[in-house]
Enzyme design. Sequence first.
Site, PDB file in Angstrom:
ATOM      1  N   ILE A 175      -1.696   5.382  -4.855  1.00 61.45           N
ATOM      2  CA  ILE A 175      -2.415   6.835  -5.397  1.00 61.45           C
ATOM      3  C   ILE A 175      -3.196   7.068  -4.747  1.00 61.45           C
ATOM      4  O   ILE A 175      -3.842   6.020  -3.962  1.00 61.45           O
ATOM      5  CB  ILE A 175      -2.709   6.572  -7.006  1.00 61.45           C
ATOM      6  CG1 ILE A 175      -2.162   5.865  -7.891  1.00 61.45           C
ATOM      7  CG2 ILE A 175      -3.652   7.640  -6.827  1.00 61.45           C
ATOM      8  CD1 ILE A 175      -2.380   5.188  -9.078  1.00 61.45           C
ATOM      9  N   TYR A 176      -2.410   8.336  -3.786  1.00 62.81           N
ATOM     10  CA  TYR A 176      -3.155   8.996  -2.563  1.00 62.81           C
ATOM     11  C   TYR A 176      -3.260  10.893  -3.576  1.00 62.81           C
ATOM     12  O   TYR A 176      -2.981  11.386  -3.798  1.00 62.81           O
ATOM     13  CB  TYR A 176      -2.744   8.838  -1.556  1.00 62.81           C
ATOM     14  CG  TYR A 176      -1.923   7.261  -1.444  1.00 62.81           C
ATOM     15  CD1 TYR A 176      -2.499   6.790  -0.892  1.00 62.81           C
ATOM     16  CD2 TYR A 176      -0.388   7.687  -1.301  1.00 62.81           C
ATOM     17  CE1 TYR A 176      -2.065   5.379  -0.544  1.00 62.81           C
ATOM     18  CE2 TYR A 176      -0.277   6.370  -0.585  1.00 62.81           C
ATOM     19  CZ  TYR A 176      -0.385   5.608  -0.587  1.00 62.81           C
ATOM     20  OH  TYR A 176      -0.157   3.778  -0.203  1.00 62.81           O
ATOM     21  N   ARG A 177      -4.737  10.861  -2.844  1.00 61.45           N
ATOM     22  CA  ARG A 177      -5.235  12.918  -3.438  1.00 61.45           C
ATOM     23  C   ARG A 177      -3.894  13.426  -2.654  1.00 61.45           C
ATOM     24  O   ARG A 177      -4.008  13.058  -1.049  1.00 61.45           O
ATOM     25  CB  ARG A 177      -6.404  13.456  -3.728  1.00 61.45           C
ATOM     26  CG  ARG A 177      -6.936  13.455  -2.189  1.00 61.45           C
ATOM     27  CD  ARG A 177      -8.483  13.894  -2.038  1.00 61.45           C
ATOM     28  NE  ARG A 177      -9.130  13.927  -0.948  1.00 61.45           N
ATOM     29  CZ  ARG A 177     -10.357  13.806  -0.556  1.00 61.45           C
ATOM     30  NH1 ARG A 177     -10.982  13.681  -1.072  1.00 61.45           N
ATOM     31  NH2 ARG A 177     -10.708  14.337   0.269  1.00 61.45           N
ATOM     32  N   ARG A 189      -2.577  12.423   1.408  1.00 61.98           N
ATOM     33  CA  ARG A 189      -4.348  12.051   2.710  1.00 61.98           C
ATOM     34  C   ARG A 189      -3.841  10.135   2.121  1.00 61.98           C
ATOM     35  O   ARG A 189      -5.138   9.784   0.842  1.00 61.98           O
ATOM     36  CB  ARG A 189      -5.425  12.848   1.947  1.00 61.98           C
ATOM     37  CG  ARG A 189      -6.427  12.275   3.111  1.00 61.98           C
ATOM     38  CD  ARG A 189      -8.028  12.007   1.887  1.00 61.98           C
ATOM     39  NE  ARG A 189      -7.496  11.046   0.969  1.00 61.98           N
ATOM     40  CZ  ARG A 189      -9.006  10.297   0.917  1.00 61.98           C
ATOM     41  NH1 ARG A 189     -10.070  10.933   0.142  1.00 61.98           N
ATOM     42  NH2 ARG A 189      -8.791   8.648   0.172  1.00 61.98           N
ATOM     43  N   TRP A 190      -3.483   9.985   3.218  1.00 62.60           N
ATOM     44  CA  TRP A 190      -3.713   8.290   3.005  1.00 62.60           C
ATOM     45  C   TRP A 190      -3.561   8.041   4.200  1.00 62.60           C
ATOM     46  O   TRP A 190      -3.787   8.751   5.061  1.00 62.60           O
ATOM     47  CB  TRP A 190      -2.228   7.625   2.655  1.00 62.60           C
ATOM     48  CG  TRP A 190      -0.888   8.065   3.895  1.00 62.60           C
ATOM     49  CD1 TRP A 190      -1.150   8.409   4.642  1.00 62.60           C
ATOM     50  CD2 TRP A 190       0.322   8.124   3.794  1.00 62.60           C
ATOM     51  NE1 TRP A 190       0.145   8.727   5.312  1.00 62.60           N
ATOM     52  CE2 TRP A 190       1.192   8.813   4.740  1.00 62.60           C
ATOM     53  CE3 TRP A 190       1.025   8.187   2.347  1.00 62.60           C
ATOM     54  CZ2 TRP A 190       2.613   9.004   4.542  1.00 62.60           C
ATOM     55  CZ3 TRP A 190       2.791   8.126   2.867  1.00 62.60           C
ATOM     56  CH2 TRP A 190       3.378   8.689   3.421  1.00 62.60           C
ATOM     57  N   ARG A 194      -3.112   1.853   3.983  1.00 60.44           N
ATOM     58  CA  ARG A 194      -3.322   2.120   3.040  1.00 60.44           C
ATOM     59  C   ARG A 194      -1.286   1.667   3.336  1.00 60.44           C
ATOM     60  O   ARG A 194      -0.133   1.990   4.204  1.00 60.44           O
ATOM     61  CB  ARG A 194      -3.518   3.683   2.293  1.00 60.44           C
ATOM     62  CG  ARG A 194      -4.262   3.641   2.247  1.00 60.44           C
ATOM     63  CD  ARG A 194      -5.341   2.653   0.800  1.00 60.44           C
ATOM     64  NE  ARG A 194      -4.665   2.196  -0.545  1.00 60.44           N
ATOM     65  CZ  ARG A 194      -4.812   3.145  -1.007  1.00 60.44           C
ATOM     66  NH1 ARG A 194      -5.712   4.064  -1.458  1.00 60.44           N
ATOM     67  NH2 ARG A 194      -4.367   3.203  -2.850  1.00 60.44           N
ATOM     68  N   GLY A 195      -0.822   1.384   2.090  1.00 61.72           N
ATOM     69  CA  GLY A 195       0.731   1.183   1.793  1.00 61.72           C
ATOM     70  C   GLY A 195       1.414   2.203   3.106  1.00 61.72           C
ATOM     71  O   GLY A 195       2.516   1.906   3.631  1.00 61.72           O
ATOM     72  N   GLU A 238       4.677  -3.850  -7.410  1.00 58.10           N
ATOM     73  CA  GLU A 238       4.062  -3.518  -8.307  1.00 58.10           C
ATOM     74  C   GLU A 238       4.784  -2.969 -10.133  1.00 58.10           C
ATOM     75  O   GLU A 238       4.771  -3.306 -11.084  1.00 58.10           O
ATOM     76  CB  GLU A 238       3.613  -2.391  -8.366  1.00 58.10           C
ATOM     77  CG  GLU A 238       2.630  -1.825  -6.775  1.00 58.10           C
ATOM     78  CD  GLU A 238       2.561  -2.367  -5.371  1.00 58.10           C
ATOM     79  OE1 GLU A 238       2.724  -1.604  -4.725  1.00 58.10           O
ATOM     80  OE2 GLU A 238       4.291  -2.573  -4.952  1.00 58.10           O
ATOM     81  N   ASP A 287     -15.765  14.216  -3.899  1.00 54.78           N
ATOM     82  CA  ASP A 287     -15.542  12.892  -4.165  1.00 54.78           C
ATOM     83  C   ASP A 287     -16.012  12.147  -5.266  1.00 54.78           C
ATOM     84  O   ASP A 287     -17.156  12.247  -5.326  1.00 54.78           O
ATOM     85  CB  ASP A 287     -15.247  12.050  -2.800  1.00 54.78           C
ATOM     86  CG  ASP A 287     -13.246  11.574  -2.131  1.00 54.78           C
ATOM     87  OD1 ASP A 287     -13.778   9.899  -3.184  1.00 54.78           O
ATOM     88  OD2 ASP A 287     -12.758  11.911  -2.166  1.00 54.78           O
TER      89      ASP A 287
END
Length: 488
Positions: A175-177, A189-190, A194-195, A238, A287
């Site tokens: 989950i990335y914004r 925006r990762w 992050r994966g 997941e 944020d």
Amino acid sequence: MKFKDLRDFVQQLEQRGELKRIQMPISPVLEMTEICDRTLRAKGPALLFENPVGFDIPVLGNLFGTPERVAMGMGAEAVTELREIGKLLAFLKEPEPPKGLKDAWSKLPIFRKVIAMAPKVVKDAPCQEIVIEGDDVDLGMLPVQTCWPGDVAPLITWGLTVTKGPNKERQNLGIYRQQVIGRNKIIMRWLSHRGGALDFRDWCVKHPGEPYPVAVALGADPATILGAVTPVPDSLSEYAFAGLLRGSRTELIKCRGSNLQVPASAEIVLEGVIHPGEMANEGPYGDHTGYYNEVDSFPVLTVERITHRIKPIYHSTYTGRPPDEPAILGVALNEVFVPILQKQFPEIVDFYLPPEGCSYRMAVVTIKKQYPGHAKRVMLGVWSFLRQFMYTKFVIVTDDDINARDWNDVIWAITTRMDPKRDTVMIDNTPIDYLDFASPVSGLGSKMGLDATNKWPGETTREWGRAIVKDEATTRRVDEIWTQLGID
């Protein structure tokens, strides 16, 4: 209770009085944030804004605004039951060799259940009931929130991003914004660890210059959403974990334009590609720290296709100074973390991430101390064992006579059991959340460990203080006569 999709969850919440429909026209620009923030702080219900100003798609907010709703979404009836989920994950992360044939047979059903929950690929799915492609793609159809006055643009917040690395068998969910910058463009925006970012990096190495397929699912079922933010072992997908939570296999469908597989019951799916080298400045945005973050550059996703259910629901949230939804999620997932940490460090009695510490920036750990220097071993273990704690700046370790969740207790331990020089551990040049503007360099900063345990020989040469303990007989005597004293 199990939920087959987001709509089933919404229906069940409404029946329990845990969801409120808002029929008055409400703007996604600032107004929804204000209403959701007040509701969350009052421990109120999830909110379904049925008439967002300027849009035909309703907005679902404050869905996980209480720990109890997070537990419900994970198939548990109470927050305390999340410890059992943590125990399962701890076992799957590091299974113990069977102690004998009987023990082996007793563990077999667990592995059978995991294998049985492999996701199921279907040919037709609700998430592809409506397909919008090419020049018809327009992200402006979605009621994407603008959460704070200083936000630069609307922000997609609950997008479940699906990626696959060229060297991996299974997909990654994260989950990335995502900042909306055009009718078919969003910024992904990762962060570098992050994966999704790692998958993209590997793709660029193996397929230089080729577009990288990405999908974003909005409004998946609660088990799939929460599975994406849970410390699932690398050996377990997941989607399979979501099946374990739900009690039924996760149904997936292949994207129209790539081989990526998305939740079949998702409300909305964005399909597209990232062209290597296409970057854009993201932010500023308010944020979870309570501040606006600095501007930084991230890859751009070109959305080639939008698929959605008939009459879809747009799932959204906001982030700000705690309490907010990420902080509430942290409170609930805290209970999942405890058994995982205890499996690696059996001396840990409790582990607590204070929500006012922005979900993960501070941890309080209570232990059964067994030797000098024990607290330092535990704090180093917290920083290194789970990826979720690589950004934790402060780790406080206390004895098990302290309640980790009571600041009165914790502050008493810090001020009476610590010498600032002897009992403080400082580590320089460690990974830090790039949103942490207090760090001297973006993404790199220091960590502090506080040993607030009673000191053993070898740690001090002084006679150590003995805590005052009341006389039990006197306490019982005063309990008996208390009402007669007329003090209350």
